[in-house]
Scaffold this motif. Structure first.
Motif, mmCIF file in Angstrom:
data_model
loop_
_atom_site.group_PDB
_atom_site.id
_atom_site.type_symbol
_atom_site.label_atom_id
_atom_site.label_comp_id
_atom_site.label_asym_id
_atom_site.label_seq_id
_atom_site.Cartn_x
_atom_site.Cartn_y
_atom_site.Cartn_z
ATOM 1 N N ALA A 55 30.324 31.468 44.837
ATOM 2 C CA ALA A 55 31.016 32.548 45.550
ATOM 3 C C ALA A 55 30.113 33.219 46.570
ATOM 4 O O ALA A 55 30.603 33.847 47.510
ATOM 5 C CB ALA A 55 31.537 33.579 44.551
ATOM 6 N N ASP A 114 43.611 35.224 45.114
ATOM 7 C CA ASP A 114 43.140 34.843 43.774
ATOM 8 C C ASP A 114 44.261 34.226 42.946
ATOM 9 O O ASP A 114 44.050 33.226 42.245
ATOM 10 C CB ASP A 114 42.574 36.068 43.046
ATOM 11 C CG ASP A 114 41.286 36.570 43.690
ATOM 12 O OD1 ASP A 114 40.737 35.847 44.543
ATOM 13 O OD2 ASP A 114 40.834 37.680 43.352
ATOM 14 N N GLN A 125 40.250 31.375 38.014
ATOM 15 C CA GLN A 125 39.602 31.764 39.272
ATOM 16 C C GLN A 125 39.544 33.285 39.429
ATOM 17 O O GLN A 125 38.549 33.823 39.925
ATOM 18 C CB GLN A 125 40.354 31.139 40.458
ATOM 19 C CG GLN A 125 40.059 29.675 40.692
ATOM 20 C CD GLN A 125 38.678 29.449 41.268
ATOM 21 O OE1 GLN A 125 37.908 30.377 41.455
ATOM 22 N NE2 GLN A 125 38.349 28.201 41.538
ATOM 23 N N GLN A 173 36.101 35.350 39.993
ATOM 24 C CA GLN A 173 35.923 36.238 41.134
ATOM 25 C C GLN A 173 35.664 37.673 40.692
ATOM 26 O O GLN A 173 34.838 38.381 41.280
ATOM 27 C CB GLN A 173 37.173 36.177 42.028
ATOM 28 C CG GLN A 173 37.379 34.854 42.726
ATOM 29 C CD GLN A 173 36.286 34.543 43.724
ATOM 30 O OE1 GLN A 173 35.669 35.445 44.301
ATOM 31 N NE2 GLN A 173 36.013 33.264 43.929
ATOM 32 N N THR A 208 32.096 37.931 39.531
ATOM 33 C CA THR A 208 31.198 37.842 40.676
ATOM 34 C C THR A 208 31.164 39.141 41.471
ATOM 35 O O THR A 208 30.101 39.582 41.935
ATOM 36 C CB THR A 208 31.633 36.689 41.591
ATOM 37 O OG1 THR A 208 31.655 35.478 40.839
ATOM 38 C CG2 THR A 208 30.679 36.535 42.757
ATOM 39 N N ARG A 209 32.311 39.786 41.608
ATOM 40 C CA ARG A 209 32.385 40.975 42.462
ATOM 41 C C ARG A 209 31.879 42.243 41.788
ATOM 42 O O ARG A 209 31.262 43.085 42.447
ATOM 43 C CB ARG A 209 33.841 41.184 42.898
ATOM 44 C CG ARG A 209 34.378 40.121 43.840
ATOM 45 C CD ARG A 209 35.881 40.165 43.911
ATOM 46 N NE ARG A 209 36.444 39.145 44.796
ATOM 47 C CZ ARG A 209 37.703 38.736 44.761
ATOM 48 N NH1 ARG A 209 38.544 39.241 43.860
ATOM 49 N NH2 ARG A 209 38.125 37.809 45.583
#
Length: 504
Positions: free
Chosen positions: A43, A244, A345, A349, A352-353
């Motif tokens: 990412a 997403d 997913q 995400q 990761t964020r």
């Protein structure tokens, strides 16, 4: 993108007659491509969190400078247009009013040029309409409120052990939450950037200003993340302004299409006939599915870590030796294919964020999370060569025309129940029937083609013969006279003999 370079495929020569292709990943391939020593992430285009933010800030500053230059150029053009419009007396008032309107618009645009880079203004109205249309039910609100209250009380009780720094931490968290409530119109990437900046600032204050020991800093950051993300979860997890959800559906559809993949195709060193190994596989699948039920990024990471440890235990029991990275990644891919985790997913995400970046950059959590990203990227790019199959067989399996041959009933262990044996027997019969039907269809098509070719061949031969020996039809002759018409003396002939009756 680095998602394809995080893992590599090489061939393992088993013997002179056969050659198997395995899934191989080096430790260096999981690290940040800038060489800082931390774990990278697809990412972040292969960078770690720290290096990615540096690259992001450079790109953002460049974009800001370009926006300022554009705004200044537009302002000069409008001023020049205004000066030239003064020479026209007849339409002075109309031109001036139009210019004032344009000038006001351009000033507003100039002021908000930089802000536009941080604000998803084009999506604001749609986002509000979607949020109003998709308002959660009262029961969901009550459940969220109960959990939020519980987490808030736990957070306050935890901060009491920090005394004066605890009060400052609570004020900082409240201020951040208020700020995020006013920044709901920002894109999810910008909200993520705000959260990462907040984590970094609080961690620095804990170490420098409040002199908190390193082990207590990590605990405090975990509690801060839990408190903040529990309250922000419904706003930042799988927001409508991103794709997403579309990626989730694509991954789920892809995994469903790959339901026929067997452990042997992936070279998975796991023997599910061993009861302990089978239990470990079930627990690993349960953990990876449970990830979606958690609201805090750290808790989602914990599910991934537990799943990975169950995988290592399953490999260790099967091989009777510690597992390696080459054993772990194929098995993780197999677990993901078998479990098909919901909203995979979106969860990746979200972690990761909004996860504390220190957890993704180092430690076992970061290592396992990076491997999960590699597994998902491998599934998305899976092809016939990756599974040691021909392209024809791969296409047939993907379209559902046939499936790989299942395990024979004679090879089952005595402990396997009759239902499982019967199921595999039925699957084998269905596979055989499918193959027979396919052969019949192919033979029927071949027969039809042969009949068409035979008909065309006979027709061509007849045409050739007609062309070579044409049929000449002469004109019709006059009617022939009676056979005795030329006998002019027929009237002198005696009468025909009459039958005589012989009286005996």
């Amino acid at each position: 993108f680095l998602s394809l370079t995080l893992f590599s495929l090489n061939r393992k020569k088993m013997n002179l007659k056969s050659e198997r292709r395995g899934i191989h990943v080096d430790q260096s391939e999981l690290l940040c491509k800038k060489g800082c020593g931390y774990y990278g992430n697809p990412a972040w285009q292969g960078f770690c969190s720290k290096c990615w933010r540096e690259e992001y800030h450079k790109a953002r500053q460049k974009q800001i400078q370009e926006d300022w230059e554009l705004a200044e150029r537009l302002q000069r053009e409008e001023e020049e247009a205004y000066a030239s419009s003064q020479s026209t007396q007849g339409a002075q008032s109309l031109t001036f009013s139009k210019f004032e309107e344009k000038k006001t618009n351009e000033k507003t645009r100039k002021v908000t040029t930089v802000k536009k880079f941080f604000t998803a203004s084009s999506r604001t109205g749609a986002k509000k309409e979607i949020q109003e249309a998709k308002a959660p039910s009262p029961s969901i609100n009550r459940q969220a409120s109960i959990e939020t209250d519980r987490v808030s009380k736990e957070f306050i009780e935890f901060l009491k052990t920090y005394h004066k720094p605890g009060q400052d931490i609570y004020k900082q968290c409240k201020l951040f939450l208020d700020t995020m409530n006013h920044k709901r119109d920002l894109s999810i990437e910008e909200q993520s950037e705000c959260a990462q900046d907040f984590y970094q600032n609080v961690a620095e204050k804990l170490q420098t200003r409040w002199k908190v020991p390193p082990e207590k800093v990590e605990k405090a950051m975990d509690q801060i993340e839990k408190y903040i993300m529990t309250r922000q979860y419904k706003y930042v997890f799988c927001p409508e302004t991103t794709d997403d959800e579309k990626k989730d559906l694509a991954v789920q559809k892809r995994i469903r299409a790959l339901h026929w993949v067997t452990p042997q195709m992936l070279c998975v060193p796991v023997n599910e006939e061993i009861p302990e190994v089978s239990d470990m596989v079930v627990k690993a699948i349960t953990d990876i599915i449970e990830m979606d039920s958690k609201r805090v990024p750290r808790d989602k990471l914990a599910c991934i870590t537990k799943c990975s440890k169950h995988i290592f235990n399953a490999i260790k029991i099967t091989k009777n030796e510690p597992a390696s990275a080459d054993d772990f990644l194929p098995t993780l891919i197999y677990i993901v294919l078998k479990g098909n985790p919901p909203r995979l997913q979106s969860n990746i995400q979200y972690i990761t964020r909004f996860c504390n970046p220190s957890r993704l950059m180092t430690g076992e959590d970061g290592y396992y999370f990076t491997n999960l990203c590699c597994a998902v990227a491998f599934i998305e790019k899976l092809d016939a060569q990756s599974l040691n199959l021909s392209q024809e067989d791969f296409d047939r399996f993907m379209t559902g025309q046939t499936s790989p041959k299942k395990q024979e009933s004679d090879s089952f262990s005595p402990d396997v129940c009759l239902g499982v044996k019967q199921m595999y027997k039925n699957l084998d019969l269905l596979s055989q029937l499918s193959e027979r039907q396919e052969r019949i269809v192919n033979e029927a098509k071949k027969l039809e083609k042969d009949l068409i070719d035979w008909t065309d061949g006979i027709t061509k031969e007849v045409q050739d013969i007609v062309e070579k020996y044409p049929l000449e039809i002469k004109p019709k002759n006059q009617a022939l006279a009676a056979i005795d018409s030329e006998n002019v003396e027929n009237d002198k002939l005696p009468p025909p003999l009459q039958p005589q009756v012989y009286a005996g």
